[in-house]
Write a protein that holds these residues in place. Sequence first.
Motif, PDB file in Angstrom:
ATOM      1  N   LYS A  61      81.134  49.820  44.436  1.00  0.00           N
ATOM      2  CA  LYS A  61      80.269  51.006  44.530  1.00  0.00           C
ATOM      3  C   LYS A  61      79.840  51.284  45.976  1.00  0.00           C
ATOM      4  N   TYR A  62      79.998  50.282  46.830  1.00  0.00           N
ATOM      5  CA  TYR A  62      79.649  50.445  48.241  1.00  0.00           C
ATOM      6  C   TYR A  62      80.877  50.714  49.118  1.00  0.00           C
ATOM      7  N   ALA A  63      81.953  51.211  48.534  1.00  0.00           N
ATOM      8  CA  ALA A  63      83.204  51.447  49.280  1.00  0.00           C
ATOM      9  C   ALA A  63      82.999  52.395  50.453  1.00  0.00           C
ATOM     10  N   LYS A  64      82.256  53.481  50.245  1.00  0.00           N
ATOM     11  CA  LYS A  64      82.030  54.435  51.340  1.00  0.00           C
ATOM     12  C   LYS A  64      81.141  53.827  52.428  1.00  0.00           C
ATOM     13  N   VAL A  65      80.225  52.972  52.039  1.00  0.00           N
ATOM     14  CA  VAL A  65      79.400  52.258  53.016  1.00  0.00           C
ATOM     15  C   VAL A  65      80.293  51.344  53.853  1.00  0.00           C
ATOM     16  N   THR A 103      67.888  44.866  54.045  1.00  0.00           N
ATOM     17  CA  THR A 103      66.546  45.047  53.478  1.00  0.00           C
ATOM     18  C   THR A 103      66.548  45.990  52.284  1.00  0.00           C
ATOM     19  N   LEU A 104      67.659  46.696  52.056  1.00  0.00           N
ATOM     20  CA  LEU A 104      67.744  47.606  50.917  1.00  0.00           C
ATOM     21  C   LEU A 104      69.197  47.719  50.497  1.00  0.00           C
ATOM     22  N   ALA A 105      69.441  47.606  49.184  1.00  0.00           N
ATOM     23  CA  ALA A 105      70.789  47.822  48.645  1.00  0.00           C
ATOM     24  C   ALA A 105      70.617  48.268  47.201  1.00  0.00           C
ATOM     25  N   ASP A 106      70.646  49.584  46.987  1.00  0.00           N
ATOM     26  CA  ASP A 106      70.529  50.097  45.619  1.00  0.00           C
ATOM     27  C   ASP A 106      71.613  51.144  45.404  1.00  0.00           C
ATOM     28  N   ASP A 107      71.471  51.959  44.390  1.00  0.00           N
ATOM     29  CA  ASP A 107      72.510  52.945  44.084  1.00  0.00           C
ATOM     30  C   ASP A 107      72.502  54.143  45.027  1.00  0.00           C
ATOM     31  N   GLU A 108      71.420  54.306  45.807  1.00  0.00           N
ATOM     32  CA  GLU A 108      71.323  55.452  46.715  1.00  0.00           C
ATOM     33  C   GLU A 108      71.564  55.105  48.181  1.00  0.00           C
ATOM     34  N   TYR A 109      70.953  54.005  48.633  1.00  0.00           N
ATOM     35  CA  TYR A 109      70.996  53.666  50.053  1.00  0.00           C
ATOM     36  C   TYR A 109      71.174  52.165  50.258  1.00  0.00           C
ATOM     37  N   VAL A 110      71.694  51.836  51.441  1.00  0.00           N
ATOM     38  CA  VAL A 110      71.670  50.459  51.926  1.00  0.00           C
ATOM     39  C   VAL A 110      71.103  50.485  53.341  1.00  0.00           C
ATOM     40  N   SER A 111      70.335  49.475  53.672  1.00  0.00           N
ATOM     41  CA  SER A 111      69.808  49.333  55.029  1.00  0.00           C
ATOM     42  C   SER A 111      70.209  47.966  55.557  1.00  0.00           C
ATOM     43  N   LEU A 112      70.918  47.994  56.669  1.00  0.00           N
ATOM     44  CA  LEU A 112      71.366  46.776  57.325  1.00  0.00           C
ATOM     45  C   LEU A 112      70.760  46.729  58.718  1.00  0.00           C
ATOM     46  N   HIS A 113      70.681  45.536  59.257  1.00  0.00           N
ATOM     47  CA  HIS A 113      70.047  45.352  60.558  1.00  0.00           C
ATOM     48  C   HIS A 113      70.942  44.503  61.451  1.00  0.00           C
ATOM     49  N   PHE A 114      71.113  44.973  62.681  1.00  0.00           N
ATOM     50  CA  PHE A 114      71.968  44.316  63.669  1.00  0.00           C
ATOM     51  C   PHE A 114      71.217  44.190  64.987  1.00  0.00           C
ATOM     52  N   ASN A 115      71.713  43.312  65.843  1.00  0.00           N
ATOM     53  CA  ASN A 115      71.305  43.255  67.242  1.00  0.00           C
ATOM     54  C   ASN A 115      72.559  43.356  68.089  1.00  0.00           C
ATOM     55  N   ILE A 128      72.419  53.783  55.236  1.00  0.00           N
ATOM     56  CA  ILE A 128      73.627  54.527  54.883  1.00  0.00           C
ATOM     57  C   ILE A 128      73.526  55.004  53.440  1.00  0.00           C
ATOM     58  N   SER A 129      73.930  56.240  53.201  1.00  0.00           N
ATOM     59  CA  SER A 129      73.976  56.789  51.850  1.00  0.00           C
ATOM     60  C   SER A 129      75.160  56.175  51.107  1.00  0.00           C
ATOM     61  N   VAL A 130      74.911  55.659  49.909  1.00  0.00           N
ATOM     62  CA  VAL A 130      75.978  55.088  49.087  1.00  0.00           C
ATOM     63  C   VAL A 130      76.940  56.189  48.646  1.00  0.00           C
ATOM     64  N   ALA A 131      76.403  57.379  48.347  1.00  0.00           N
ATOM     65  CA  ALA A 131      77.221  58.490  47.839  1.00  0.00           C
ATOM     66  C   ALA A 131      78.157  59.064  48.898  1.00  0.00           C
ATOM     67  N   PRO A 156      65.300  58.302  58.620  1.00  0.00           N
ATOM     68  CA  PRO A 156      64.125  57.922  57.831  1.00  0.00           C
ATOM     69  C   PRO A 156      63.540  59.114  57.066  1.00  0.00           C
ATOM     70  N   GLU A 157      63.606  60.298  57.666  1.00  0.00           N
ATOM     71  CA  GLU A 157      63.063  61.489  57.003  1.00  0.00           C
ATOM     72  C   GLU A 157      63.801  61.783  55.697  1.00  0.00           C
ATOM     73  N   GLU A 158      65.112  61.599  55.695  1.00  0.00           N
ATOM     74  CA  GLU A 158      65.886  61.843  54.481  1.00  0.00           C
ATOM     75  C   GLU A 158      65.530  60.846  53.377  1.00  0.00           C
ATOM     76  N   VAL A 159      65.281  59.620  53.752  1.00  0.00           N
ATOM     77  CA  VAL A 159      64.958  58.580  52.768  1.00  0.00           C
ATOM     78  C   VAL A 159      63.514  58.688  52.295  1.00  0.00           C
ATOM     79  N   LEU A 160      62.593  58.914  53.238  1.00  0.00           N
ATOM     80  CA  LEU A 160      61.161  58.914  52.911  1.00  0.00           C
ATOM     81  C   LEU A 160      60.645  60.268  52.436  1.00  0.00           C
TER      82      LEU A 160
END
Length: 167
Positions: free
Chosen positions: A48-52, A102-114, A134-137, A144-148
Amino acid sequence: ETENEDEDAWLPWEDYGECSNTVKDFYNDDEKKTYYYEMDEFFFSDEKYAKVNDYLQQMYENYRTQYEEEGENHTGAYELVDETLSEGQRYDDNYLVFNGITLADDEYVSLHFNDTVYYAGAAHPLSYYIPVTISVATGEEVTPEEVLGKTWDDALFSAMVLAHLIA
């Protein structure tokens, strides 16, 4: 308690996919190391995360291209620095480090890098924190505005007001 709250924010990334690590060294004509890079590459296992994963693949390719160009064009600061420096301080390097999810659901995933850069002879590296949502869809990065549903400034203001009321 704050430390535990920070720990609770991170998901066990091992449950979501796999992370590989690549290291590449570059040498000058005298066979002295002049540069190297190291990259973590995390990908989700669930289809389900293929596009991500497509987005992440492109992001990693962009970093790899940047690092490869740096290595190929690097004349090397090795000769320019004090020979008393340790071997690891005699060349430049870059790291892309995967910190976690920090987030992985059917709508979004949030990953963190340095993204960390070290210049030969420097006392400390420069490190840039890179959060990516990243949007799963669509497989596209979202703001952040799109998510919040509100601007980042409005969200911060609301959090400060709430913190003040609770205190």
